[in-house]
Design a protein around this motif. Structure first.
Motif: not given
Length: 335
Positions: A75-102
């Motif tokens: 949670p503290s890592s996510l909060n650090l990222a949120i403080a720097q984020a400039q996006g309209d939408y904020l999407i959380r990703l996890d390294a233990h996960t694979e993602y479809a191209t879309d």
């Protein structure tokens, strides 16, 4: 034509060197416009080569920002990222996960189509050995995870939480960031606050990812023990449980403990233990067979052990967190 929304991908990282190459290949393969994506990776002082890998990716990915978090927790890592984020939408990703191209495009499309505050997809398990195969079977059963809809691939609609999540920026401005004291339950607690304040969460089958579960029963125990501890913190903070399913494992473990302790007094506890254990193992056997028959009979024993691990570890974590809180209140344990 609506302008393309800028997206921030938030990635907490700790000792993920094994998974980072695949993760960043999939980020670069997204079919969402590259100019509209920024990536913020927060390394929790990894002891492997994770940080070095992140630095190397920066040379070919100008939109990648790498931050360091000596506190290490998610949670503290996510909060650090949120403080720097400039996006309209904020999407959380996890390294233990694979993602479809879309994946990113579908998250954005779902947010815009539904008007929800947070959207996400189902957990689809990526198996690597017999233990992970058993975990896949157990965690897609109502006996394993209760009515947690994102575990069931056939369900779509409004829910109380989703896996990972894609949020509107305004969510964090309105309800605040992740609670850094609730490690292991930060997502559930944030989503609980979101719904409590009138927000909506949507589960969509079009948002596809594949999760690598823990590959041993020991690692699974530690994971769900932490989940149980975190869930106690959520309930303590908000007074009431977000769902009755969160209390059942703790009540089961508590009944076992009370039964064992009272058995030393004229055997009274056996009158509690016998019906509880006979009922539990009857239901355990029924759901284990439902999961494994007829195509996975060789996994029957492992699936039963996974069910036991999920229930006992979560319940123990919840109760131990409660016990520690009680001792602190009595000034018998330091905070």
């Amino acid at each position: 034509m609506n302008p393309i929304k800028k997206v921030s991908l938030l990635i907490p990282i700790y000792n993920e060197a094994l998974f980072l190459p695949t993760l960043f290949q999939q980020i670069q393969a997204q079919d969402y416009p590259t100019t509209a994506i920024e990536v913020i990776a927060v390394d929790g002082d990894s002891t492997d080569s994770s940080l070095a890998l992140l630095k190397s990716y920066q040379r070919t990915m100008p939109a990648l920002m790498v931050l360091r978090n000596p506190r290490r927790n998610t949670p503290s890592s996510l909060n650090l990222a949120i403080a720097q984020a400039q996006g309209d939408y904020l999407i959380r990703l996890d390294a233990h996960t694979e993602y479809a191209t879309d994946y990113v495009r579908q998250c954005v499309a779902c947010l815009e189509k539904t008007g929800a505050d947070n959207v996400g997809g189902h957990i689809r398990i990526k198996t690597t050995n017999r233990v992970t195969q058993a975990i896949e079977l157990a965690t897609t059963s109502v006996f394993g995870v209760g009515n947690s809809h994102f575990h069931y691939t056939q369900y779509e609609g409004y829910v109380d939480t989703v896996y990972l999540g894609a949020y509107r920026r305004q969510v964090f401005e309105k309800i605040g960031n992740y609670d850094e004291a609730l490690i292991g339950a930060e997502d559930d607690e944030l989503n609980y606050r979101l719904i409590k304040q009138g927000g909506k969460i949507y589960l969509s089958a079009t948002i596809q990812s594949f999760y690598y579960p823990r590959d041993s029963l020991k690692k699974l125990w530690l994971q769900y023990f932490q989940y149980g501890q975190g869930k106690y913190g959520v309930i303590r903070k908000h007074t009431l449980p977000t769902s009755i399913r969160h209390l059942v494992p703790a009540l089961f473990v508590l009944s076992l403990v009370l039964g064992i302790l009272t058995s030393f007094y004229q055997g009274l506890g056996f009158y509690l233990l016998i019906p509880i254990l006979s009922s539990y193992f009857s239901v355990l056997g029924l759901f284990t067979m439902r999961c494994t028959f007829p195509k996975a009979l060789s996994l029957t024993g492992l699936v039963a052990l996974v069910f036991l691990t999920l229930h006992l570890s979560y319940g123990c974590g919840f109760l131990i967190a409660g016990l520690r809180e009680g001792l602190r209140r009595l000034h018998l344990l330091r905070a």
